[in-house]
Scaffold this motif. Structure first.
Motif, PDB file in Angstrom:
ATOM      1  N   ILE A 189     -14.155  15.944  -6.761  1.00 53.87           N
ATOM      2  CA  ILE A 189     -13.770  14.577  -6.429  1.00 53.87           C
ATOM      3  C   ILE A 189     -12.356  14.603  -5.864  1.00 53.87           C
ATOM      4  O   ILE A 189     -11.462  15.219  -6.439  1.00 53.87           O
ATOM      5  CB  ILE A 189     -13.815  13.677  -7.686  1.00 53.87           C
ATOM      6  N   GLY A 190     -12.169  13.920  -4.725  1.00 54.13           N
ATOM      7  CA  GLY A 190     -10.861  13.928  -4.085  1.00 54.13           C
ATOM      8  C   GLY A 190     -10.512  15.290  -3.523  1.00 54.13           C
ATOM      9  O   GLY A 190      -9.364  15.717  -3.581  1.00 54.13           O
ATOM     10  N   VAL A 191     -11.496  15.978  -2.977  1.00 56.31           N
ATOM     11  CA  VAL A 191     -11.276  17.300  -2.378  1.00 56.31           C
ATOM     12  C   VAL A 191     -10.928  17.114  -0.913  1.00 56.31           C
ATOM     13  O   VAL A 191     -11.525  16.279  -0.220  1.00 56.31           O
ATOM     14  CB  VAL A 191     -12.529  18.187  -2.507  1.00 56.31           C
ATOM     15  N   GLU A 192      -9.943  17.870  -0.435  1.00 55.00           N
ATOM     16  CA  GLU A 192      -9.608  17.796   0.992  1.00 55.00           C
ATOM     17  C   GLU A 192     -10.812  18.283   1.804  1.00 55.00           C
ATOM     18  O   GLU A 192     -11.325  19.383   1.598  1.00 55.00           O
ATOM     19  CB  GLU A 192      -8.384  18.660   1.294  1.00 55.00           C
ATOM     20  N   GLY A 193     -11.275  17.417   2.682  1.00 53.64           N
ATOM     21  CA  GLY A 193     -12.453  17.721   3.478  1.00 53.64           C
ATOM     22  C   GLY A 193     -13.702  17.008   2.987  1.00 53.64           C
ATOM     23  O   GLY A 193     -14.680  16.897   3.723  1.00 53.64           O
ATOM     24  N   ARG A 194     -13.680  16.499   1.749  1.00 55.62           N
ATOM     25  CA  ARG A 194     -14.824  15.750   1.221  1.00 55.62           C
ATOM     26  C   ARG A 194     -14.331  14.912   0.033  1.00 55.62           C
ATOM     27  O   ARG A 194     -13.888  15.454  -0.964  1.00 55.62           O
ATOM     28  CB  ARG A 194     -15.936  16.679   0.770  1.00 55.62           C
ATOM     29  N   VAL A 195     -14.420  13.601   0.154  1.00 56.57           N
ATOM     30  CA  VAL A 195     -13.916  12.720  -0.899  1.00 56.57           C
ATOM     31  C   VAL A 195     -14.657  12.946  -2.209  1.00 56.57           C
ATOM     32  O   VAL A 195     -14.064  12.924  -3.290  1.00 56.57           O
ATOM     33  CB  VAL A 195     -14.023  11.240  -0.470  1.00 56.57           C
ATOM     34  N   CYS A 196     -15.958  13.200  -2.123  1.00 58.16           N
ATOM     35  CA  CYS A 196     -16.745  13.490  -3.313  1.00 58.16           C
ATOM     36  C   CYS A 196     -18.012  14.228  -2.903  1.00 58.16           C
ATOM     37  O   CYS A 196     -18.697  13.803  -1.973  1.00 58.16           O
ATOM     38  CB  CYS A 196     -17.098  12.200  -4.054  1.00 58.16           C
ATOM     39  N   GLY A 197     -18.311  15.310  -3.592  1.00 55.20           N
ATOM     40  CA  GLY A 197     -19.499  16.097  -3.292  1.00 55.20           C
ATOM     41  C   GLY A 197     -19.129  17.535  -3.010  1.00 55.20           C
ATOM     42  O   GLY A 197     -18.222  18.095  -3.624  1.00 55.20           O
ATOM     43  N   SER A 198     -19.838  18.114  -2.042  1.00 55.25           N
ATOM     44  CA  SER A 198     -19.598  19.496  -1.627  1.00 55.25           C
ATOM     45  C   SER A 198     -18.948  19.487  -0.250  1.00 55.25           C
ATOM     46  O   SER A 198     -19.464  18.858   0.679  1.00 55.25           O
ATOM     47  CB  SER A 198     -20.905  20.284  -1.578  1.00 55.25           C
ATOM     48  N   VAL A 199     -17.805  20.171  -0.124  1.00 53.59           N
ATOM     49  CA  VAL A 199     -17.020  20.118   1.114  1.00 53.59           C
ATOM     50  C   VAL A 199     -17.866  20.466   2.335  1.00 53.59           C
ATOM     51  O   VAL A 199     -17.847  19.767   3.351  1.00 53.59           O
ATOM     52  CB  VAL A 199     -15.803  21.063   1.011  1.00 53.59           C
ATOM     53  N   SER A 200     -18.595  21.549   2.240  1.00 55.35           N
ATOM     54  CA  SER A 200     -19.283  22.057   3.428  1.00 55.35           C
ATOM     55  C   SER A 200     -20.720  21.571   3.571  1.00 55.35           C
ATOM     56  O   SER A 200     -21.358  21.861   4.589  1.00 55.35           O
ATOM     57  CB  SER A 200     -19.271  23.593   3.412  1.00 55.35           C
ATOM     58  N   SER A 201     -21.230  20.837   2.568  1.00 57.29           N
ATOM     59  CA  SER A 201     -22.669  20.561   2.594  1.00 57.29           C
ATOM     60  C   SER A 201     -23.054  19.083   2.534  1.00 57.29           C
ATOM     61  O   SER A 201     -23.910  18.634   3.303  1.00 57.29           O
ATOM     62  CB  SER A 201     -23.363  21.299   1.448  1.00 57.29           C
ATOM     63  N   PHE A 202     -22.504  18.298   1.612  1.00 58.93           N
ATOM     64  CA  PHE A 202     -23.016  16.932   1.427  1.00 58.93           C
ATOM     65  C   PHE A 202     -22.001  16.051   0.692  1.00 58.93           C
ATOM     66  O   PHE A 202     -21.152  16.537  -0.058  1.00 58.93           O
ATOM     67  CB  PHE A 202     -24.332  16.951   0.633  1.00 58.93           C
ATOM     68  N   GLY A 203     -22.146  14.775   0.919  1.00 55.63           N
ATOM     69  CA  GLY A 203     -21.378  13.787   0.179  1.00 55.63           C
ATOM     70  C   GLY A 203     -22.190  13.304  -1.017  1.00 55.63           C
ATOM     71  O   GLY A 203     -23.421  13.428  -1.049  1.00 55.63           O
TER      72      GLY A 203
END
Length: 373
Positions: free
Chosen positions: A351-365
């Motif tokens: 959660i709150g990851v750079e590149g993805r607000v929540c989920g998996s950065v490289s795969s899905f929200g």
């Protein structure tokens, strides 16, 4: 002869009461002491130009305040009186004996230029009850009880309900329910308290945030992670849906456990982080890295994805609050890399990851939920 003595002593009582009243008023005090021994023995407090509108034991015409309060003390069920502020017909005052007091009937106590109010002095005279609690005195033993407004507890209503656990412990409730929480800065918020094991274990859970990974409300660099402002507080009442929210519980509610939920393609999974803190804000806002030890497999299980579809690369596996690497950071989560180091991490779950607000950065929200206990 008897009549002469009676008139003489009665005159002394009137003079005595008037002198006490005059002396007290000159010092800014309005206490009148009842005559000893013969009747109940109490101090009365006078409050000028006030009237209590409750049922009356009786109404009389009297010569002065002493006689009015004396009549009250002669009735075991009398606790206060209303007295005319000026003399009426034949130089008399009207006097109403009341079966209650302003502490129990505060909504019926109001200003009135035609009367003064006298109430038996009690522990409630010092207004001991906090947070708008009602003081209920016991005139027989000099004790009192604070009847607390909903949302507060304690002997003096000094304890505010700042978490769902506070509410359910006090009311002994075992059902999920909407409650109002009260905080020290008088901020209030309505939330849906979750009871029972919905995936994070038994107990009472207080909602903190709901974050949509397909929106950009709560990215890593959002001020919402570092400030004490709420976002869409009504979202705290609607459960595990798609309404984003940040509640005052983010910076007000202490805990020893954090429940993280992640909904991916309609499938909702949870995991628990055992961590004690004064608030989630205290763990995140300063930007300091605080490690967790969930382990790679539990972060992957949170996504509900099998095989490699979770998108978390095999190396680095740096996890926690404000997890830092050279290339990427996460407010709450784990970071992964193909290379055997953390310098070029380009994957992560949380959660709150750079590149993805929540989920998996490289795969899905995902739709993410944070609750505390």
């Amino acid at each position: 002869m008897f009549l002469v003595y009676f008139q003489f002593y009665y005159s002394l009582l009137i003079i005595w009461s008037d002198l006490i009243l005059e002396a007290a008023c000159s010092q800014g005090v309005h206490d009148i002491y009842s005559p000893p021994q013969t009747v109940r023995q109490h101090v009365f407090v006078r409050e000028e130009f006030r009237y209590l509108n409750v049922s009356r034991i009786g109404t009389y015409t009297v010569d002065d305040s002493f006689e009015c309060t004396f009549r009250c003390l002669s009735h075991s069920s009398c606790y206060s009186v209303n007295l005319a502020s000026s003399r009426g017909i034949e130089g008399k005052f009207w006097c109403e004996l009341l079966s209650s007091d302003k502490n129990r009937n505060s909504t019926e106590y109001r200003g009135n230029k035609n009367s003064h109010h006298f109430v038996i002095k009690s522990p409630c005279s010092s207004s001991p009850c906090q947070n708008e609690g009602t003081c209920a005195p016991s005139y027989k033993n000099g004790m009192f009880e604070c009847l607390c407004k909903k949302g507060f507890s304690g002997e003096f209503c000094e304890k505010a309900f700042e978490s769902c656990k506070d509410v359910t412990n006090f009311y002994k409730s075992k059902a999920s329910q909407l409650v109002t929480l009260y905080f020290r800065n008088w901020k209030t918020v309505s939330v849906l308290c979750r009871m029972g094991d919905f995936g994070c274990g038994d107990g009472t859970w207080t909602p903190v945030m709901k974050i949509d990974g397909n929106k950009n409300t709560f990215p890593y660099n959002s001020g919402y992670w570092t400030d004490k402002s709420e976002y869409n507080p009504s979202g705290g009442t609607t459960g595990f849906d798609s309404q984003e929210t940040k509640l005052p519980t983010y910076w007000n509610t202490p805990f020893s456990k954090i429940c993280l939920g992640m909904k991916v393609s309609g499938q909702l999974k949870f995991t628990v982080i055992n961590k004690q803190a004064s608030s989630l804000h205290s763990l995140i806002a300063d930007g300091h890295y605080r490690a967790t030890s969930l382990g790679r497999n539990r972060w992957i299980a949170l996504t509900g994805r099998a095989g490699s579809s979770h998108g978390l690369q095999p190396n680095c596996n740096k996890e926690g609050f404000n997890a830092p690497t050279t290339h990427r950071r996460a407010r709450i989560g784990i970071l992964g890399n193909n290379e055997n180091d953390c310098r070029t991490c380009d994957s992560g779950i949380g959660i709150g990851v750079e590149g993805r607000v929540c989920g998996s950065v490289s795969s899905f929200g995902a739709m993410c939920y944070i609750l505390v206990q």
